[in-house]
Design a protein around this motif. Structure first.
Motif, mmCIF file in Angstrom:
data_model
loop_
_atom_site.group_PDB
_atom_site.id
_atom_site.type_symbol
_atom_site.label_atom_id
_atom_site.label_comp_id
_atom_site.label_asym_id
_atom_site.label_seq_id
_atom_site.Cartn_x
_atom_site.Cartn_y
_atom_site.Cartn_z
ATOM 1 N N SER A 54 -39.520 -1.507 -7.237
ATOM 2 C CA SER A 54 -39.414 -1.088 -5.899
ATOM 3 C C SER A 54 -38.789 -2.255 -4.884
ATOM 4 N N GLN A 57 -39.300 -3.910 1.402
ATOM 5 C CA GLN A 57 -39.562 -2.945 2.616
ATOM 6 C C GLN A 57 -40.653 -3.451 3.590
ATOM 7 N N THR A 82 -39.022 3.298 1.343
ATOM 8 C CA THR A 82 -38.716 2.372 0.124
ATOM 9 C C THR A 82 -37.677 2.783 -0.884
ATOM 10 N N HIS A 300 -46.046 3.073 1.484
ATOM 11 C CA HIS A 300 -45.905 1.739 1.032
ATOM 12 C C HIS A 300 -46.980 0.974 0.485
ATOM 13 N N ALA A 303 -45.981 1.943 -3.381
ATOM 14 C CA ALA A 303 -44.709 1.112 -3.783
ATOM 15 C C ALA A 303 -45.011 -0.444 -4.121
#
Length: 316
Positions: A54, A57, A82, A300, A303
């Motif tokens: 990943s 971000q 992501t 998030h 990830a």
């Protein structure tokens, strides 16, 4: 020609507002009969493993109830845009290259005004091209593979000219022939570059009715997740740490998968092409989570957990 924009009408906005209130108080219940009808065809036989990374971000903290219908705890969850890089022994590709440089002007400005505030990422969001340049040790990309063709899954291609794109044929038809195209620079992102169309012409895999073995070795299998868009797919990857399923936007957070809760009506009503079919795909993900780690693109925390894994390309 810019993408045509369909601005939601007054009746649609009122219906969405009413649906949001009703959904918050009485969220849609799982369909137990449909759950019982789903057959699990099992995992593919994988002869190799792949690395899934990943990219870095910046998260945005959002109210849980704005993402997960009828869920108020925890009070807030982390949302992000992501992208994922998959390294197979034969090719390296990016899944959901979602953020271009100057996204406000090049993508978000095309969205209906009602949606801009709901979807606008933080000002310090990392563009896909920047995240790629800052990621140590990643090889050059051979192609991109969006799970679906919404702006926040393809507009990073604007900064990756000439990179080939692999796209589900049903998704391509939706983009190219629809009266109203998906907005946010989607057509701009895909034009003037090599496009490889594919069909889901393979057998059932896990709880999904159709599939495509991308490399013919069982290590990367695309599965049918239609609903959010007509050609949405999931990317099932065999890694040294187990199976991972990059699930696109059938769900925006893992809580939805665990509890079978659809997206909140706003902005879910405007995001899902077919709410009922999306809900059915969510049921399939719920059962598939017993065999694979489900990672919604915008979750998030999921990830980040993936980013902490140490994986290596190799043979099993």
């Amino acid at each position: 020609m810019p993408d045509p924009v369909r601005t939601p009408g007054l009746l649609e906005c009122c219906a969405t507002a009413f649906g949001a209130v009703r959904g918050a108080l009485r969220p849609r219940r799982p369909d137990k009969r449909f759950l019982r009808s789903i057959t699990d065809a099992g995992l593919p036989t994988a002869r190799r493993t792949v690395t899934v990374t990943s990219l870095a971000q910046v998260p945005r903290s959002v109210p849980t109830a704005a993402i997960v219908e009828g869920r108020f705890s925890p009070r807030r969850i982390s949302n992000s845009l992501t992208s994922f890089v998959v390294q197979h022994p034969e090719a390296t590709f990016i899944v959901d290259p979602g953020v271009c440089l100057d996204a406000d002007r090049r993508a978000i400005a095309q969205l209906p005004r009602l949606l801009r505030m709901a979807v606008r990422p933080p000002s310090d969001t990392i563009a896909t091209i920047t995240a790629l340049r800052d990621a140590p040790g990643l090889p050059a990309l051979d192609f991109a593979l969006p799970t679906h063709a919404h702006w926040d899954h393809v507009c990073g291609l604007l900064d990756l000219p000439d990179l080939p794109v692999h796209l589900h044929s049903a998704e391509h038809r939706w983009i190219a022939r629809g009266v109203v195209a998906p907005v946010g620079g989607v057509r701009d992102s895909l034009k003037d570059r090599p496009l490889v169309e594919y069909d889901l012409d393979g057998p059932p895999v896990l709880t999904f009715t159709r599939s495509r073995d991308l490399f013919g070795d069982g290590s990367i299998v695309l599965v049918d997740l239609a609903g959010h868009t007509p050609g949405s797919v999931g990317v099932l990857a065999h890694t040294p740490r187990g199976w991972i399923l990059l699930a696109g936007d059938v769900a925006w957070h893992s809580l939805q998968v665990d509890e079978i809760r659809q997206k909140s009506s706003y902005p879910g009503n405007f995001a899902d092409d077919d709410r009922d079919l999306t809900f059915k795909s969510l049921h399939r993900l719920h059962l598939a989570r017993r065999s694979a780690t489900i990672i919604p693109t915008h979750d998030h925390d999921a990830a980040v957990r993936l980013a902490t894994r140490v994986e290596r390309v190799g043979s099993s």
